[in-house]
Scaffold this motif. Sequence first.
Motif, PDB file in Angstrom:
ATOM      1  N   TYR A 195       0.833  -1.198   0.000  1.00 54.70           N
ATOM      2  CA  TYR A 195       0.000   0.000   0.000  1.00 54.70           C
ATOM      3  C   TYR A 195       0.874   1.257   0.000  1.00 54.70           C
ATOM      4  O   TYR A 195       0.541   2.250  -0.666  1.00 54.70           O
ATOM      5  CB  TYR A 195      -0.920  -0.007   1.218  1.00 54.70           C
ATOM      6  N   ALA A 196       1.995   1.225   0.727  1.00 57.79           N
ATOM      7  CA  ALA A 196       2.905   2.371   0.724  1.00 57.79           C
ATOM      8  C   ALA A 196       3.455   2.628  -0.673  1.00 57.79           C
ATOM      9  O   ALA A 196       3.570   3.780  -1.114  1.00 57.79           O
ATOM     10  CB  ALA A 196       4.057   2.125   1.717  1.00 57.79           C
ATOM     11  N   VAL A 197       3.783   1.553  -1.390  1.00 59.28           N
ATOM     12  CA  VAL A 197       4.258   1.706  -2.770  1.00 59.28           C
ATOM     13  C   VAL A 197       3.149   2.291  -3.647  1.00 59.28           C
ATOM     14  O   VAL A 197       3.397   3.162  -4.491  1.00 59.28           O
ATOM     15  CB  VAL A 197       4.743   0.350  -3.335  1.00 59.28           C
ATOM     16  N   ALA A 198       1.923   1.826  -3.435  1.00 60.24           N
ATOM     17  CA  ALA A 198       0.790   2.360  -4.199  1.00 60.24           C
ATOM     18  C   ALA A 198       0.640   3.862  -3.966  1.00 60.24           C
ATOM     19  O   ALA A 198       0.412   4.635  -4.913  1.00 60.24           O
ATOM     20  CB  ALA A 198      -0.494   1.631  -3.811  1.00 60.24           C
ATOM     21  N   LEU A 199       0.766   4.296  -2.716  1.00 57.73           N
ATOM     22  CA  LEU A 199       0.670   5.723  -2.408  1.00 57.73           C
ATOM     23  C   LEU A 199       1.764   6.510  -3.105  1.00 57.73           C
ATOM     24  O   LEU A 199       1.524   7.604  -3.636  1.00 57.73           O
ATOM     25  CB  LEU A 199       0.758   5.946  -0.896  1.00 57.73           C
ATOM     26  N   ALA A 200       2.996   5.975  -3.085  1.00 56.53           N
ATOM     27  CA  ALA A 200       4.124   6.679  -3.693  1.00 56.53           C
ATOM     28  C   ALA A 200       3.939   6.804  -5.204  1.00 56.53           C
ATOM     29  O   ALA A 200       4.163   7.881  -5.784  1.00 56.53           O
ATOM     30  CB  ALA A 200       5.425   5.943  -3.369  1.00 56.53           C
ATOM     31  N   VAL A 201       3.516   5.716  -5.850  1.00 59.27           N
ATOM     32  CA  VAL A 201       3.308   5.743  -7.306  1.00 59.27           C
ATOM     33  C   VAL A 201       2.177   6.706  -7.661  1.00 59.27           C
ATOM     34  O   VAL A 201       2.276   7.498  -8.612  1.00 59.27           O
ATOM     35  CB  VAL A 201       3.012   4.322  -7.831  1.00 59.27           C
ATOM     36  N   ASP A 202       1.097   6.659  -6.896  1.00 61.60           N
ATOM     37  CA  ASP A 202      -0.039   7.544  -7.134  1.00 61.60           C
ATOM     38  C   ASP A 202       0.376   9.011  -6.988  1.00 61.60           C
ATOM     39  O   ASP A 202       0.023   9.855  -7.826  1.00 61.60           O
ATOM     40  CB  ASP A 202      -1.161   7.208  -6.151  1.00 61.60           C
ATOM     41  N   ALA A 203       1.130   9.319  -5.943  1.00 59.14           N
ATOM     42  CA  ALA A 203       1.561  10.704  -5.716  1.00 59.14           C
ATOM     43  C   ALA A 203       2.520  11.173  -6.795  1.00 59.14           C
ATOM     44  O   ALA A 203       2.445  12.325  -7.253  1.00 59.14           O
ATOM     45  CB  ALA A 203       2.232  10.816  -4.348  1.00 59.14           C
ATOM     46  N   LEU A 204       3.414  10.290  -7.226  1.00 63.81           N
ATOM     47  CA  LEU A 204       4.353  10.643  -8.300  1.00 63.81           C
ATOM     48  C   LEU A 204       3.590  10.988  -9.573  1.00 63.81           C
ATOM     49  O   LEU A 204       3.869  11.998 -10.232  1.00 63.81           O
ATOM     50  CB  LEU A 204       5.314   9.484  -8.545  1.00 63.81           C
ATOM     51  N   GLY A 205       2.609  10.162  -9.921  1.00 66.45           N
ATOM     52  CA  GLY A 205       1.806  10.435 -11.110  1.00 66.45           C
ATOM     53  C   GLY A 205       1.022  11.726 -10.987  1.00 66.45           C
ATOM     54  O   GLY A 205       0.931  12.517 -11.938  1.00 66.45           O
ATOM     55  N   LEU A 237      -3.041   3.703 -12.839  1.00 70.04           N
ATOM     56  CA  LEU A 237      -3.469   2.321 -13.054  1.00 70.04           C
ATOM     57  C   LEU A 237      -2.626   1.360 -12.223  1.00 70.04           C
ATOM     58  O   LEU A 237      -3.159   0.441 -11.578  1.00 70.04           O
ATOM     59  CB  LEU A 237      -3.367   1.975 -14.541  1.00 70.04           C
ATOM     60  N   THR A 238      -1.319   1.576 -12.206  1.00 65.15           N
ATOM     61  CA  THR A 238      -0.423   0.732 -11.401  1.00 65.15           C
ATOM     62  C   THR A 238      -0.746   0.856  -9.916  1.00 65.15           C
ATOM     63  O   THR A 238      -0.813  -0.150  -9.189  1.00 65.15           O
ATOM     64  CB  THR A 238       1.041   1.135 -11.650  1.00 65.15           C
ATOM     65  N   ALA A 239      -0.957   2.081  -9.456  1.00 64.17           N
ATOM     66  CA  ALA A 239      -1.279   2.303  -8.046  1.00 64.17           C
ATOM     67  C   ALA A 239      -2.600   1.633  -7.679  1.00 64.17           C
ATOM     68  O   ALA A 239      -2.741   1.062  -6.580  1.00 64.17           O
ATOM     69  CB  ALA A 239      -1.346   3.802  -7.757  1.00 64.17           C
ATOM     70  N   ALA A 240      -3.585   1.678  -8.581  1.00 63.80           N
ATOM     71  CA  ALA A 240      -4.885   1.050  -8.318  1.00 63.80           C
ATOM     72  C   ALA A 240      -4.735  -0.456  -8.145  1.00 63.80           C
ATOM     73  O   ALA A 240      -5.333  -1.058  -7.242  1.00 63.80           O
ATOM     74  CB  ALA A 240      -5.864   1.367  -9.446  1.00 63.80           C
ATOM     75  N   VAL A 241      -3.939  -1.079  -9.012  1.00 70.82           N
ATOM     76  CA  VAL A 241      -3.724  -2.530  -8.914  1.00 70.82           C
ATOM     77  C   VAL A 241      -3.042  -2.872  -7.588  1.00 70.82           C
ATOM     78  O   VAL A 241      -3.432  -3.826  -6.895  1.00 70.82           O
ATOM     79  CB  VAL A 241      -2.884  -3.026 -10.107  1.00 70.82           C
ATOM     80  N   LEU A 242      -2.030  -2.094  -7.210  1.00 71.35           N
ATOM     81  CA  LEU A 242      -1.317  -2.348  -5.949  1.00 71.35           C
ATOM     82  C   LEU A 242      -2.245  -2.157  -4.747  1.00 71.35           C
ATOM     83  O   LEU A 242      -2.247  -2.968  -3.815  1.00 71.35           O
ATOM     84  CB  LEU A 242      -0.115  -1.414  -5.836  1.00 71.35           C
ATOM     85  N   ALA A 243      -3.035  -1.088  -4.764  1.00 69.13           N
ATOM     86  CA  ALA A 243      -3.934  -0.827  -3.633  1.00 69.13           C
ATOM     87  C   ALA A 243      -4.995  -1.917  -3.512  1.00 69.13           C
ATOM     88  O   ALA A 243      -5.315  -2.372  -2.403  1.00 69.13           O
ATOM     89  CB  ALA A 243      -4.593   0.541  -3.797  1.00 69.13           C
ATOM     90  N   ARG A 244      -5.528  -2.347  -4.644  1.00 67.90           N
ATOM     91  CA  ARG A 244      -6.568  -3.397  -4.602  1.00 67.90           C
ATOM     92  C   ARG A 244      -6.000  -4.715  -4.095  1.00 67.90           C
ATOM     93  O   ARG A 244      -6.712  -5.501  -3.446  1.00 67.90           O
ATOM     94  CB  ARG A 244      -7.162  -3.578  -6.008  1.00 67.90           C
ATOM     95  N   SER A 245      -4.723  -4.961  -4.360  1.00 68.02           N
ATOM     96  CA  SER A 245      -4.112  -6.226  -3.948  1.00 68.02           C
ATOM     97  C   SER A 245      -3.964  -6.356  -2.439  1.00 68.02           C
ATOM     98  O   SER A 245      -3.704  -7.445  -1.932  1.00 68.02           O
ATOM     99  CB  SER A 245      -2.735  -6.384  -4.605  1.00 68.02           C
TER     100      SER A 245
END
Length: 420
Positions: free
Chosen positions: A23-33, A188-196
């Motif tokens: 989830y932390a990675v998802a947040l980082a990717v989402d914020a970067l985008g 899209l990448t962040a969504a997949v990570l968060a859903r996982s």
Amino acid sequence: MTTRTVTTIRPRALVRASGGPRYAVALAVDALGTGLLRPFLLLYGVMVLRLSAPATGIAMTVGVVVGLLCMPAVGRWLDRGARSTVVAASMLVRALGVVLLLATPAGHVWPFAAAALVLGAGNQAWPAAHAALVATVARGRERDAALAAGRALRNAGLGVGALLATACLAGGAAALQALAAVTGLAYLTAAVLARSVHLRARPAAPPDGDGAKDGDGDGVGGPAPRMRALLGANVVYVFCLNVPEIALPLVLVTQLHASPVWSAAIFVANTVLVVALQVPLTVLLSRFARRTVLALAGVVLAVSYLGFLAATSLGGGWGAPAVAAVSVVCTLGEIVYAGSATALVTALAPAPVLGRTLARFELSTGFGLAVSPAAITALAPHGPTALWGGLAAATLLSASAVATEKDRPAPPKTRAGTGG
């Protein structure tokens, strides 16, 4: 449930309390985008779609305001137990917004407005969904630290994304289109990570009857809080988030005739301070009641506004450095506000209505962010006293309302589950 004061920062525990590594990675990717595109959406409309600046600005504002209408539905969805699914949906919605943006023909404002609306809905839904997820994983002051860590991580990602985008702007319209495409992939990448993460909430045992130990309602069962003063005050508090981006550049360039470099330096300093100090300050202030800390944030912000009033009166060569120095105080007030406001709401909200309570709070935040540019730009032509004196008075009144409002009882516990 008793509330434990957090006195140390343990990175691994903080990551777990924030939703876990994925989830932390998802947040980082989402914020970067988000950092790649969000600060430059106006430029996209002007440079790529060849729209007028006023038409682009109006479309963006309408998108943000109409996007707020999704919040009641988001709140009800969260109250049915969804957590990671709602976070992922907010990211996926923004990916759809980017697709609409890329598909918008040049010279067409309505498709751009539709894209801005979809992006706005995703941006509005994310904070409440994220706060609900963290509130399900963590408890008490550990939850407060986890919320602060999420904000610090998000600001770091936004800052890096904005720097990368700035470096690419020399490529013109083609570069902006490429940045938008990368942003869509990031969402899209962040969504997949968060859903996982597969996190949802379900009701646990009734409260054990222990009262709150920190004086702000954490751990007490009862009906949904009204929070009328808190919600009204929050509309004014969130003006501080637009001060570095709107008020200070406006004052520095149009009133002090300073170089735009000062505005850029203040914005960078604000980002760095939030990233560096959000968690330590939140942990340091955890020994005090959240409501007291939130009222203190209002006082600090009001003092900074009065500092800006004094700094702008210097004029000449001293005005810009003085404004930059006072901006540090404003940022500290922003950090204290951000570390206590959402934490107080999650502490007050009973578990069955946590989503709707957070949605109401985010409605007040979104409304404040939407009206603050218009309010700031309307006050600025009337002079520094009207702008900074008005902001200081309104913020002090808001701090007083926060400090004197009586809490309604709050939350039964929830426990994390899997499956959505």
